[in-house]
Write an enzyme that holds these catalytic residues in place. Sequence first.
Site, PDB file in Angstrom:
ATOM      1  N   GLU A 119      74.686 -40.286 -38.431  1.00  0.00           N
ATOM      2  CA  GLU A 119      75.400 -41.553 -38.609  1.00  0.00           C
ATOM      3  C   GLU A 119      76.741 -41.319 -39.296  1.00  0.00           C
ATOM      4  O   GLU A 119      77.762 -41.922 -38.926  1.00  0.00           O
ATOM      5  CB  GLU A 119      74.540 -42.519 -39.420  1.00  0.00           C
ATOM      6  CG  GLU A 119      73.312 -42.999 -38.651  1.00  0.00           C
ATOM      7  CD  GLU A 119      72.376 -43.851 -39.474  1.00  0.00           C
ATOM      8  OE1 GLU A 119      71.898 -44.879 -38.954  1.00  0.00           O
ATOM      9  OE2 GLU A 119      72.110 -43.497 -40.646  1.00  0.00           O
ATOM     10  N   GLU A 139      63.754 -40.186 -37.404  1.00  0.00           N
ATOM     11  CA  GLU A 139      63.188 -41.332 -38.120  1.00  0.00           C
ATOM     12  C   GLU A 139      61.811 -41.721 -37.582  1.00  0.00           C
ATOM     13  O   GLU A 139      60.919 -42.112 -38.346  1.00  0.00           O
ATOM     14  CB  GLU A 139      64.148 -42.527 -38.027  1.00  0.00           C
ATOM     15  CG  GLU A 139      65.339 -42.455 -38.963  1.00  0.00           C
ATOM     16  CD  GLU A 139      66.465 -41.572 -38.459  1.00  0.00           C
ATOM     17  OE1 GLU A 139      67.485 -41.462 -39.148  1.00  0.00           O
ATOM     18  OE2 GLU A 139      66.319 -40.975 -37.363  1.00  0.00           O
ATOM     19  N   GLY A 147      69.313 -46.880 -40.469  1.00  0.00           N
ATOM     20  CA  GLY A 147      69.877 -48.004 -41.222  1.00  0.00           C
ATOM     21  C   GLY A 147      71.347 -47.864 -41.528  1.00  0.00           C
ATOM     22  O   GLY A 147      71.917 -48.708 -42.208  1.00  0.00           O
TER      23      GLY A 147
END
Length: 265
Positions: A119, A139, A147
């Site tokens: 990310e 994940e 998230g």
Amino acid sequence: MKALPELSNIKLDLHDDGVLVATLNRAAKRNALNADTIEELVALFTTLPQTGVRSVVLAAEGDHFCAGLDLVEHHKEDRTPAEFWQLCLRWHEAFNKMEYGGVPVIAALKGAVVGGGLELASSAHIRVADQSTYFALPEGQRGLFTGGGATIRVSDLVGKARMIDMMLTGRVYKGQEAIDVGLAQYLVEGSSFDVALSLAQRAAQNLPLTNFAICSAISHMNNMSALDAAYAEACVAGVVNTQAAARERLDAFAKGTGPRIRPNS
């Protein structure tokens, strides 16, 4: 101009040409992102557009770029849903500041670019991977869900179906396959840092307003309808293409003395 912030988990080295090397400095944790590091990223990329920095190399100490969320901290903190929700919003704040801040960010990748590390990398404008680099979203196997923007940026890079596959099965991308699916733009035999620094130096030679438009407007336009994006593009071009600082470069082009466009060697 503002000064660069004082940071503990990120080392800053500003070069004379305006290139800032920002190095994640938690090698013992494979540069996993704890809450303090996220706050430092927020501080850095909030301040950056007012510092005169012309481009950034985002690098990392040790053998790995970033192993993602600091799971040890997360386990010890035993956060409530509301607390983790707020933490995720800080991740988004940091990564949005990177992507939309208008200063080119080139990520020098190596080793693990995993979970939140992917990310982070996907928030940079250019990604350079070396032969040790591998990309994953584990994940699903850990009982978690992304998230920090993977559903936005990673799916934009590789597509929804590939991202779901990565999360469901733990699929790992590496080498040329990672380039082919869009996880990075460059794959190098030697040091990803050396190539990232060279690219940052090249970008730093551009006019700051032009770089600001490239590194912010394109992302904004991709969030718009085609009709709105066309209008916004015309507005940005109207400002950038008439800037006084571009006159010298346009004059050199008109006289045939400006740099020529040549194929990459």
